[in-house]
Design a protein around this motif. Structure first.
Motif, mmCIF file in Angstrom:
data_model
loop_
_atom_site.group_PDB
_atom_site.id
_atom_site.type_symbol
_atom_site.label_atom_id
_atom_site.label_comp_id
_atom_site.label_asym_id
_atom_site.label_seq_id
_atom_site.Cartn_x
_atom_site.Cartn_y
_atom_site.Cartn_z
ATOM 1 N N TYR A 1 0.696 -1.144 -0.161
ATOM 2 C CA TYR A 1 -0.051 0.017 0.118
ATOM 3 C C TYR A 1 0.933 1.347 0.135
ATOM 4 O O TYR A 1 0.267 2.201 -0.028
ATOM 5 C CB TYR A 1 -0.982 0.074 1.061
ATOM 6 C CG TYR A 1 -1.969 -1.043 1.375
ATOM 7 C CD1 TYR A 1 -3.182 -1.123 0.393
ATOM 8 C CD2 TYR A 1 -1.688 -2.252 1.915
ATOM 9 C CE1 TYR A 1 -3.981 -2.263 0.337
ATOM 10 C CE2 TYR A 1 -2.736 -3.179 2.198
ATOM 11 C CZ TYR A 1 -3.685 -3.236 1.346
ATOM 12 O OH TYR A 1 -4.586 -4.388 1.228
ATOM 13 N N SER B 1 1.103 5.160 3.585
ATOM 14 C CA SER B 1 -0.031 4.683 4.059
ATOM 15 C C SER B 1 0.254 3.902 5.390
ATOM 16 O O SER B 1 -0.545 3.963 6.367
ATOM 17 C CB SER B 1 -0.571 3.624 3.245
ATOM 18 O OG SER B 1 0.280 2.382 3.041
ATOM 19 N N ALA C 1 -8.225 6.399 4.707
ATOM 20 C CA ALA C 1 -8.058 5.624 3.544
ATOM 21 C C ALA C 1 -9.180 5.600 2.513
ATOM 22 O O ALA C 1 -8.763 5.171 1.262
ATOM 23 C CB ALA C 1 -8.004 3.911 4.259
ATOM 24 N N PHE D 1 -7.460 5.416 -1.000
ATOM 25 C CA PHE D 1 -7.663 4.242 -1.800
ATOM 26 C C PHE D 1 -8.855 3.924 -2.826
ATOM 27 O O PHE D 1 -9.320 3.058 -3.458
ATOM 28 C CB PHE D 1 -7.752 2.867 -0.967
ATOM 29 C CG PHE D 1 -6.087 2.772 -0.194
ATOM 30 C CD1 PHE D 1 -5.175 2.814 -0.782
ATOM 31 C CD2 PHE D 1 -6.492 2.721 1.256
ATOM 32 C CE1 PHE D 1 -3.845 3.011 -0.062
ATOM 33 C CE2 PHE D 1 -5.212 2.627 2.006
ATOM 34 C CZ PHE D 1 -3.910 2.909 1.271
#
Length: 201
Positions: free
Chosen positions: A93, A97, A141, A145
């Protein structure tokens, strides 16, 4: 004043406590590498919802450090050491992150136990902390993402699942693990061990 007191207190962290934090972070690195395979399987079977059932496991190590050491900075430094280890091992990731997730967890844990004066570690506090640690990283997140593009009901259900996972697999598990080891010689030099001996005296 708060910042000054915090800095003064975390400077009191002993070498043994630093070693413990590093060990917990290393154990998390091993756990994370194992969980990556489980994570891939869950993602293929049920997407973000099913994957969210295990997110609490990723947060245990820093909260466990706080439970054992009971000093300012215990969670923060353990999470940051863990993030650095993840970066060195390699994370799918990306390094940012890992760092941001660590900070999101720590920014909840540290103020909470500061308010409790590092004296309240009962079941209700630990379960609440496990839940409270979850939303901030999830929100960030979601933008990092692309979860933010999911339907609203998916986002809400996923958050609820993550909060339950945080409560059980982070808060409950941390308390359970801590209570299993509090009477052992391994934690006698730490606040948890000293507190256990005082209560049994």
């Amino acid at each position: 004043m708060l910042k000054k007191n915090f800095v003064q207190e975390w400077r009191k962290i002993t070498l043994m406590e630093w070693v413990l934090m590093a060990l917990l972070a290393a154990m998390n690195g091993v756990l994370t590498s194992l969980l990556s395979h489980v994570n891939q399987l869950l993602t293929s079977l049920g997407g973000s919802m099913l994957t969210s059932t295990i997110v609490g496991l990723y947060m245990v190590y820093g909260l466990l450090a706080m439970y054992i050491i009971r000093k300012p900075g215990a969670a923060l430094f353990t999470y940051l050491i863990g993030a650095l280890m993840q970066i060195m091992i390699g994370t799918s990731y990306g390094p940012w992150s890992a760092i941001i997730a660590a900070l999101c967890y720590a920014v909840i844990v540290e103020p909470l136990f500061y308010l409790f004066r590092y004296k309240r570690f009962g079941w209700s506090v630990m379960l609440f902390t496990g839940v409270a640690m979850t939303p901030l990283w999830y929100i960030i997140a979601a933008f990092m993402f692309g979860y933010i593009h999911y339907e609203s009901w998916v986002l809400i259900v996923t958050l609820v699942i993550r909060c339950i996972s945080g409560m059980l697999l982070c808060g409950w598990l941390t308390k359970w693990l801590g209570d299993r080891i509090k009477h052992t010689r391994y934690v006698r030099p730490f606040a948890l061990g000293r507190d256990a001996m005082d209560r049994s005296a």
